[in-house]
Design an enzyme around this catalytic site. Sequence first.
Site, PDB file in Angstrom:
ATOM      1  N   TYR A 213       0.843  -1.202   0.000  1.00 43.59           N
ATOM      2  CA  TYR A 213       0.000   0.000   0.000  1.00 43.59           C
ATOM      3  C   TYR A 213       0.879   1.253   0.000  1.00 43.59           C
ATOM      4  CZ  TYR A 213      -4.106  -2.937   0.755  1.00 43.59           C
ATOM      5  OH  TYR A 213      -5.102  -3.859   0.602  1.00 43.59           O
TER       6      TYR A 213
ATOM      7  N   CYS B  13     -11.052 -22.114  10.242  1.00 38.03           N
ATOM      8  CA  CYS B  13     -10.876 -21.433   8.951  1.00 38.03           C
ATOM      9  C   CYS B  13     -10.102 -22.412   8.076  1.00 38.03           C
ATOM     10  CB  CYS B  13     -10.065 -20.158   9.167  1.00 38.03           C
ATOM     11  SG  CYS B  13      -9.262 -19.541   7.676  1.00 38.03           S
TER      12      CYS B  13
ATOM     13  N   CYS C 160      -9.256 -20.875   2.576  1.00 30.90           N
ATOM     14  CA  CYS C 160      -9.672 -20.902   1.164  1.00 30.90           C
ATOM     15  C   CYS C 160      -9.612 -19.523   0.511  1.00 30.90           C
ATOM     16  CB  CYS C 160     -11.083 -21.469   1.054  1.00 30.90           C
ATOM     17  SG  CYS C 160     -12.339 -20.445   1.864  1.00 30.90           S
TER      18      CYS C 160
ATOM     19  N   CYS D 294     -13.216 -15.297   1.509  1.00 25.27           N
ATOM     20  CA  CYS D 294     -13.535 -14.005   2.140  1.00 25.27           C
ATOM     21  C   CYS D 294     -12.832 -12.864   1.412  1.00 25.27           C
ATOM     22  CB  CYS D 294     -13.137 -14.024   3.616  1.00 25.27           C
ATOM     23  SG  CYS D 294     -11.452 -14.605   3.892  1.00 25.27           S
TER      24      CYS D 294
ATOM     25  N   CYS E  92     -17.595 -15.270   4.962  1.00 28.39           N
ATOM     26  CA  CYS E  92     -16.714 -16.424   5.159  1.00 28.39           C
ATOM     27  C   CYS E  92     -17.392 -17.686   4.629  1.00 28.39           C
ATOM     28  CB  CYS E  92     -16.418 -16.556   6.645  1.00 28.39           C
ATOM     29  SG  CYS E  92     -15.681 -18.128   7.094  1.00 28.39           S
TER      30      CYS E  92
ATOM     31  N   ASN F 243     -17.809 -35.165  -0.359  1.00 24.04           N
ATOM     32  CA  ASN F 243     -16.602 -34.907  -1.156  1.00 24.04           C
ATOM     33  C   ASN F 243     -15.514 -34.160  -0.388  1.00 24.04           C
ATOM     34  OD1 ASN F 243     -17.348 -36.292  -3.378  1.00 24.04           O
ATOM     35  ND2 ASN F 243     -18.083 -34.512  -4.540  1.00 24.04           N
TER      36      ASN F 243
ATOM     37  N   LYS G 148      -4.351 -29.896   3.456  1.00 22.78           N
ATOM     38  CA  LYS G 148      -5.782 -29.678   3.717  1.00 22.78           C
ATOM     39  C   LYS G 148      -6.189 -30.165   5.112  1.00 22.78           C
ATOM     40  CE  LYS G 148      -7.565 -28.057  -0.285  1.00 22.78           C
ATOM     41  NZ  LYS G 148      -8.276 -28.676  -1.357  1.00 22.78           N
TER      42      LYS G 148
HETATM   43  C1  FMN Z   1     -11.471  -9.745   4.135  1.00 25.30           C
HETATM   44  C2  FMN Z   1     -10.149  -9.208   4.568  1.00 25.30           C
HETATM   45  C3  FMN Z   1      -9.931  -7.843   4.622  1.00 25.30           C
HETATM   46  C4  FMN Z   1      -8.702  -7.341   5.061  1.00 25.30           C
HETATM   47  N1  FMN Z   1      -8.539  -5.990   5.209  1.00 25.30           N
HETATM   48  C5  FMN Z   1      -7.415  -5.508   5.788  1.00 25.30           C
HETATM   49  C6  FMN Z   1      -7.309  -4.143   6.140  1.00 25.30           C
HETATM   50  O1  FMN Z   1      -8.244  -3.360   5.965  1.00 25.30           O
HETATM   51  N2  FMN Z   1      -6.145  -3.729   6.692  1.00 25.30           N
HETATM   52  C7  FMN Z   1      -5.091  -4.564   6.932  1.00 25.30           C
HETATM   53  O2  FMN Z   1      -4.062  -4.125   7.445  1.00 25.30           O
HETATM   54  N3  FMN Z   1      -5.183  -5.880   6.634  1.00 25.30           N
HETATM   55  C8  FMN Z   1      -6.321  -6.367   6.090  1.00 25.30           C
HETATM   56  N4  FMN Z   1      -6.453  -7.708   5.857  1.00 25.30           N
HETATM   57  C9  FMN Z   1      -5.345  -8.603   6.210  1.00 25.30           C
HETATM   58  C10 FMN Z   1      -5.551  -9.193   7.599  1.00 25.30           C
HETATM   59  O3  FMN Z   1      -5.418  -8.191   8.569  1.00 25.30           O
HETATM   60  C11 FMN Z   1      -4.551 -10.312   7.882  1.00 25.30           C
HETATM   61  O4  FMN Z   1      -3.262  -9.794   7.810  1.00 25.30           O
HETATM   62  C12 FMN Z   1      -4.691 -11.464   6.905  1.00 25.30           C
HETATM   63  O5  FMN Z   1      -6.018 -11.926   6.897  1.00 25.30           O
HETATM   64  C13 FMN Z   1      -3.763 -12.618   7.274  1.00 25.30           C
HETATM   65  O6  FMN Z   1      -3.932 -12.969   8.612  1.00 25.30           O
HETATM   66  P1  FMN Z   1      -4.725 -14.328   9.008  1.00 25.30           P
HETATM   67  O7  FMN Z   1      -3.921 -15.417   8.409  1.00 25.30           O
HETATM   68  O8  FMN Z   1      -4.757 -14.375  10.496  1.00 25.30           O
HETATM   69  O9  FMN Z   1      -6.060 -14.226   8.381  1.00 25.30           O
HETATM   70  C14 FMN Z   1      -7.659  -8.226   5.402  1.00 25.30           C
HETATM   71  C15 FMN Z   1      -7.880  -9.598   5.319  1.00 25.30           C
HETATM   72  C16 FMN Z   1      -9.103 -10.098   4.937  1.00 25.30           C
HETATM   73  C17 FMN Z   1      -9.324 -11.583   4.919  1.00 25.30           C
HETATM   74  S1  SF4 Z   2     -13.598 -17.644   3.732  1.00 26.03           S
HETATM   75 FE1  SF4 Z   2     -11.792 -16.771   4.697  1.00 26.03          FE
HETATM   76  S2  SF4 Z   2     -12.189 -16.940   6.877  1.00 26.03           S
HETATM   77 FE2  SF4 Z   2     -13.633 -18.261   5.879  1.00 26.03          FE
HETATM   78  S3  SF4 Z   2     -12.696 -20.268   5.826  1.00 26.03           S
HETATM   79 FE3  SF4 Z   2     -12.120 -19.304   3.907  1.00 26.03          FE
HETATM   80  S4  SF4 Z   2     -10.193 -18.245   4.355  1.00 26.03           S
HETATM   81 FE4  SF4 Z   2     -11.096 -18.787   6.300  1.00 26.03          FE
END
Ligand code: FMN
Ligand code: SF4
Length: 660
Positions: free
Chosen positions: A174, A356, A359, A362, A374, A432, A442
Site C-alpha cells: 500500500y 478457517c 480458502c 472471504c 466467510c 466430497n 488440507k
Molecule cells: C477480508 C479481509 C480484509 C482485510 N482488510 C485488511 C485491512 O483493511 N487492513 C489490513 O491491514 N489488513 C487487512 N487484511 C489482512 C488481515 O489483517 C490479515 O493480515 C490477513 O487476513 C492474514 O492474517 P490471518 O492469516 O490471520 O487471516 C484483510 C484480510 C481479509 C481476509
Molecule cells: S472464507 Fe476466509 S475466513 Fe472463511 S474459511 Fe475461507 S479463508 Fe477462512
Amino acid sequence: MKYQILFTPFKVGQVTVKNRFCMAPMGNSIGFGAKGEFSQNGVDYYVERAKGGVGLIFTGALITDMQVDPFSPVEGLSPLYSPMNFRRTAIALNERVHSYGTKIFPQITMGLGRNYPGLYAPSELPVFFDPNQKSPALTKDEIKKKIDAMVQAAALMKASDFDGVEVHAMHWGYLLDQFALAITNHRTDEYGGSLENRLRAAREIVEGIKQVCGSSFPVTMRLGLKSYIKGLFHASLTGEDEAGRTLEEGVEICKLLESYGYDALNVDAGMYDSFYYAAPPMYQPKGFTLELAKAAKKAVHIPVLAGGSRIDDPALCAKAIEEGEADAIVIGRALLADSQLPKKVESGQIEDIRPCIGCNACMNRAFTTGDALCAVNPTVLREGVYGLNKTVESKKIVVVGGGLAGMEAARVAKMRGHDVSLYEKSDKLGGNLVPGAKHSFKADMQRLIEWYQHELKKLQVPVHLNTGLDADAIKKMNPDVVFLAVGSTPVMLGFKGNDDPRVISCIDALLGKKKVGQRVVIVGGGQVGCEMAYEYAKEGKTVTLVEALDAVLSTGPAVPIMNKMMLNDLLDFHKVKVYTGYTLSSVDKNGVVIKSTKDTPESIEIAADSVIISVGFKPVPTMAKDLYGSGFEVYEMGDGSKVGNVMSAVGDAYEIARSV
Ligand SMILES: Cc1cc2nc3c(=O)[nH]c(=O)nc-3n(C[C@H](O)[C@H](O)[C@H](O)COP(=O)(O)O)c2cc1C
Ligand code: SF4
C-alpha cells in the site's frame, strides 16, 4: 488453565489489553455507511468479536484523504466525510466493545497507491490490477495533504473514544509501503533516497498524531517485515532473491519506527505482488511470520504483535508468547470463521472452534461485493440480522446426505429446535470433503469435518451411516420437511481407452482406492487437478497436467487470486509439465495421446502409469421430483442442487435451515 499465558494482559503504550488475542484489521465496505458512519452491520461485526473475548480489535482500514485520491475505490469510507455521523456511530460502537473489556483501534490509511487504478503513488508506477495503467506520482504538496488527513482522522478517532489508532500501512504494497520500498520509490526529494527519507511520511504521521492527540494516545503501525518478491508482479516462492524488503531492512524499519514514537508494531509479510504471502492460502505453513516477528522483537522494546499467517492454533499462539517471538497474536480469518475463538480457548472448548480452511473466499468477497463473507460462517458482517431463531413449531426433518450441505443443514435445523435425523449412504460423514481433505495441505478441511461430527454429536442429531434412502423410504417416514443434500460425482470422459485400468477418477485417486504410479497425467486443470498435480510432484512423481482452456484455474467456481498465484508458482517450482489448449484423445499401451484444440490439431503422446480424470463434477441425480406433492416440504441444496464450493454449500444449507 491450559494456555494461561494467552490470557495475561499486556500494554500498548499506556493502554492495557486484557489478553494476547488481537483481531486483525479486515476491511469491508458493508460495515460502513454512505454518509461516513459505521453501519449497523459494521457495529455488530466488531461487537460480536468483542463478545467472543478478543483483547484488542483493529478495525478494517478507513480512508482518510478525500482530496488527492478522488478515485478511491472506497471513497465513501472516509470518517472525515461527515465527522459528526462518524463520531455518533463510533461512540455507540465503542461503548458496546468496551462493555466486554475489549480495546479498539481504528486503522486509518494514507492510501492504497499503485495497488488500484486511478490512485497516486510515490513515483509513477504500473498498477497492480492493470499494468497497462500508471499511478501518477504525488507532489510534495499532495503528500502533505495526505499526512494532514491522517492526523485529522486520528484526532477524530480520539474524540470518538477509540483507545488508539493504527496507521495503514507499510504492508501489502500500500501507499506507505510504496514510500518505504526502494523498488517503488524513485523520488529524488526528501521523501525518496535513503531509508530515513523513505520513512519520512510514516514519521510525520506519528509526530503529527502525537502532537494533536497527545503523546499518551497510542499509535501502532501495520508493517510487512519481508516482501517476498523477485520484482514487481513477481512473487518469490522461496523468499530468495528478494527485490523488495529483506528481513534485515524490515528489522531496521522496526527500530526507526520505534524511535519516531510508534507504540507497537502489528507485523505480517508480503505485497499484492506476492499475495500468497500477504493472505496466505492453505498451501502455506501456518505461523511462517513468527520467525520474522521474532527478529523484530529482538530489535525493539515496543510490543510486536504477530499475525498474517493463520496463527489460529492455541498451542502455536501460546508457544510464540512463551518463547518471546511476539507479545500478542493478531488473528484475521480464523475470527471470521469463528468469532468466539478466544472465549472457546479460555474455557477449554477447543473442539468447538469452527476452523478457517484458508480458502480465501472471504478475500474474493471483499474484492467483489465488499462483504468479506466467510465460506464456513455465513453470518459474517450480518451478525445482527442473520442469526438463528428458535422455531415455534418443531418439525420432523429428514436430511438425505451427510456431506457439507447436509451436515450444516442438520446442525442449523437442530439448533433451532427441530426434530432432525441425517441419513448418509456411505460409512462416514463429509461427502466430497473426505477426498478433498486428503492432501497434506488440507488438514483444516479434515478439522472442518471433525467439527461437524462434534457439533452433530453434541446436538444429539441421530446420524444413520450406511443408509441410503429412496423416495418410498422417505415417504414412509412421514416427515414434515426433507433436505436433499446428495452431493456430486466426478464427470468421466468418453475417449478411446477410457476402460484402461490406468484411468482413474480424481476421487478414487484421492481416496487411495487405486494406486497412482510414478508417471502421472492429470486431465483437467481446475483447482482439484492443480492441487493433485502439486501434491504428486511434491512427492517426487513425474506429473503432466492437461487443460483444454488457455489457462489452468480458469473454470469452475472462482479461485481467489492469491491461491491461483501460489498454485501456478508451485506447479512451476515442482516442474509440473502443463499443456494448455489440449484435450485428451486416447489412452493406449504407450500412454496418453492429447490433441491441440487449435485449428491445426497437433497430437502429443505422453508416457503414463496413471491417468487421472479431473474435469469437474455433476450433481448426483436426486429424487426430488418423486417427492414433490407428497404432503411435505422438499428442499435441494449444495452440490446436489448446483455444483459449487464450500461457501455455496454452507450458504445454501444455512439459508434454508434457518428459515424452515
Ligand atoms: C477480508 C479481509 C480484509 C482485510 N482488510 C485488511 C485491512 O483493511 N487492513 C489490513 O491491514 N489488513 C487487512 N487484511 C489482512 C488481515 O489483517 C490479515 O493480515 C490477513 O487476513 C492474514 O492474517 P490471518 O492469516 O490471520 O487471516 C484483510 C484480510 C481479509 C481476509
Ligand atoms: S472464507 Fe476466509 S475466513 Fe472463511 S474459511 Fe475461507 S479463508 Fe477462512
